[in-house]
Every structure is written in structure tokens, then in C-alpha cells.
Scaffold this active site. Structure first.
Site, PDB file in Angstrom:
ATOM      1  N   ASP A  10      -8.769 -25.127 -27.350  1.00 16.43           N
ATOM      2  CA  ASP A  10      -9.955 -25.563 -28.067  1.00 16.43           C
ATOM      3  C   ASP A  10     -10.886 -26.235 -27.051  1.00 16.43           C
ATOM      4  OD1 ASP A  10     -11.556 -26.317 -30.363  1.00 16.43           O
ATOM      5  OD2 ASP A  10     -10.809 -28.347 -30.028  1.00 16.43           O
ATOM      6  N   ASP A  12     -14.273 -28.372 -28.073  1.00 21.43           N
ATOM      7  CA  ASP A  12     -14.835 -29.626 -28.571  1.00 21.43           C
ATOM      8  C   ASP A  12     -13.715 -30.530 -29.092  1.00 21.43           C
ATOM      9  OD1 ASP A  12     -17.749 -28.833 -28.379  1.00 21.43           O
ATOM     10  OD2 ASP A  12     -16.974 -27.244 -29.658  1.00 21.43           O
TER      11      ASP A  12
END
Length: 261
Positions: A10, A12
Site C-alpha cells: 500500500d 498512503d
């Protein structure tokens, strides 16, 4: 030698928050590179394409090949272009997502009555009028999709409402849920990631900060999962999580990923 051939990361809340690099992110990326793991960045941000993350991470000395980046926007565009190639898609979303769909040759319409497919997403201009038009577009059995389920988005100042909040309003007026979410944690997103990596899910590690997207993506697809505590999830959230959203590992930050390699 690591047991992992590939890692899905991932962005953010795991590598950056807003435009700022999170502490330890560079160390974690270097450890994964040293271990020989193929890397795929996968963000549920529906307003960005692959080039954005190359530009965001380059000033921090992190080189990103756009071919190794997926977002819920790019996955949605690829899915709609492949499964509804001639359909008029009514979008509740922003200009950036509109441009990404257009680049993928997705046929867009601004007329609710002409909608053959409806896609709901993040829209800063979302209003009562937008919701009313979405209700008209959703009449009948028109296919209904969402880019991602994230109700909030981490930003420099904390959090802001995300696609999930808008989808909830659309669901409420239409009286039905989306037929599918196209970004994480869906099987559609997992298939897109595996197609890019071309490895067995059992040899893949997923690292992210959200239980209901990153961790569920990996758990559903038979991957190993690691939660980082640098984003929206804390230990209290983890303790209250359902079994299908529990990670195999918990890391204080991405820098601790070397413990798993």
C-alpha cells in the site's frame, strides 16, 4: 533468503502520508529490494494513476516504474474497458478519474438517463444534485460499481471523506449495494495484482495500514499479510477486528519488514 517472491505495498499510510515520506519507509523498501522481492505498489486512491506515485516518490530517492503501480482508478478503468467495452458509463467521481477512464477508452456519459453502467467514487464536488442525478442513473438493473470502499483518506491534516462515504449515500437512495468494488480488497483487484506480478499468491506478502482493504485483500487471496501502524489502524482497531481482517504480522512501520525476510 526470504520466503516471499513478491510484495504488494500500500502507499498512503504505509510509504507516505499526503506528500510526506513516512519514517522508516526507505529502509523498508531497501530491505525488500535486498531480499529480491518483486514489488508492486497498490493504492486505493481513485484520483491518481501510476505516474503520480513515480513523481511523488522520486524526490525521496525512490525509483518507481509506472508498470509496477496499480490504483483503484487504473484497475477500474481496465475492468470497465474489458467487461463493458461499448457501454455508456455514468461517473460519480472527479476529473482525474474521468481522465484515467477516458485514457482507457471507457465511454463516459453525463446524462443519467443514458447510463448503461454507473461507477461511484471520490468526488469533492459531491452534492444533493449529484446524488439526485445518481439516483436517476441507477434506476432499473444498470450495473453499479465502486472504485474503492475507503470511507476516509489519510491526508497531512488527518483524514478526509473518501469514496466509501459517497457510495454509502448512493446505496441508500438506490436501495442496493454496488455489484462489485473494483479496488482493494476485491477479487478483481487481487487478480489485477497477480497478473502484474505473475507469482503464486502463497509466495506474496501484502503490507498495508488498512484491515478492511489491504489485509482483507491478502487474506482472501491466500497471501501472507502484514499490518503497519503508521496509517489509519491502531492496536485498538486490531483487537476489535473480525477474523478475516486479522493480519499474520503487525509492524510498527515499514522499516520493520526486515524482521519477516
Amino acid at each position: 533468503m526470504t520466503d516471499y517472491e513478491a510484495v504488494i505495498l500500500d502507499v498512503d499510510g504505509t510509504i507516505v502520508r499526503g506528500e510526506e515520506l513516512l519514517p522508516g519507509a526507505t529502509d523498508g523498501l531497501r530491505a525488500l529490494e535486498a531480499a529480491g522481492c518483486s514489488r508492486l505498489l497498490f493504492s486505493n486512491n481513485p484520483t491518481r494513476g501510476a505516474d503520480h506515485y513515480r513523481e511523488t516518490l522520486a524526490p525521496h530517492g525512490i525509483d518507481v516504474d509506472p508498470g509496477t503501480v496499480l490504483t483503484s482508478a487504473t484497475v477500474s478503468a481496465e475492468y470497465l474497458a474489458a467487461t463493458h467495452p461499448d457501454a455508456a458509463v455514468y461517473l460519480v467521481g472527479g476529473e482525474r478519474l474521468e481522465a484515467i477512464l477516458d485514457d482507457a477508452a471507457v465511454d463516459l456519459t453525463t446524462e443519467p438517463e443514458a447510463a448503461e453502467v454507473v461507477l461511484g467514487s471520490f468526488d469533492k464536488g459531491f452534492s444533493f444534485g449529484t446524488l439526485w442525478e445518481a439516483l436517476r442513473a441507477l434506476e432499473g438493473d444498470v450495473p453499479f460499481y465502486g472504485t474503492d470502499p475507503d470511507t476516509t483518506i489519510p491526508v497531512d491534516e488527518g483524514e478526509m471523506p473518501g469514496s466509501g462515504a459517497i457510495l454509502a449515500a448512493m446505496e441508500a437512495v438506490a436501495g442496493r449495494e454496488p455489484d462489485a468494488i473494483l479496488g482493494k480488497p476485491s477479487s478483481i483487484a487481487a487478480a489485477a495484482a497477480m497478473n502484474r506480478l505473475d507469482v503464486d499468491p502463497r509466495d506474496t506478502l501484502v503490507v498495508g495500514d488498512r484491515l478492511d482493504t489491504d489485509i482483507e485483500l491478502g487474506n482472501r487471496a491466500g497471501m501472507e499479510t502484514a499490518l503497519v501502524l503508521t496509517g489509519v489502524t491502531d492496536r485498538a482497531d486490531l483487537a476489535a477486528a473480525d477474523a478475516d481482517a486479522r493480519p499474520d504480522h503487525v509492524l510498527e512501520a515499514l522499516s520493520a519488514v526486515d524482521e519477516l525476510l
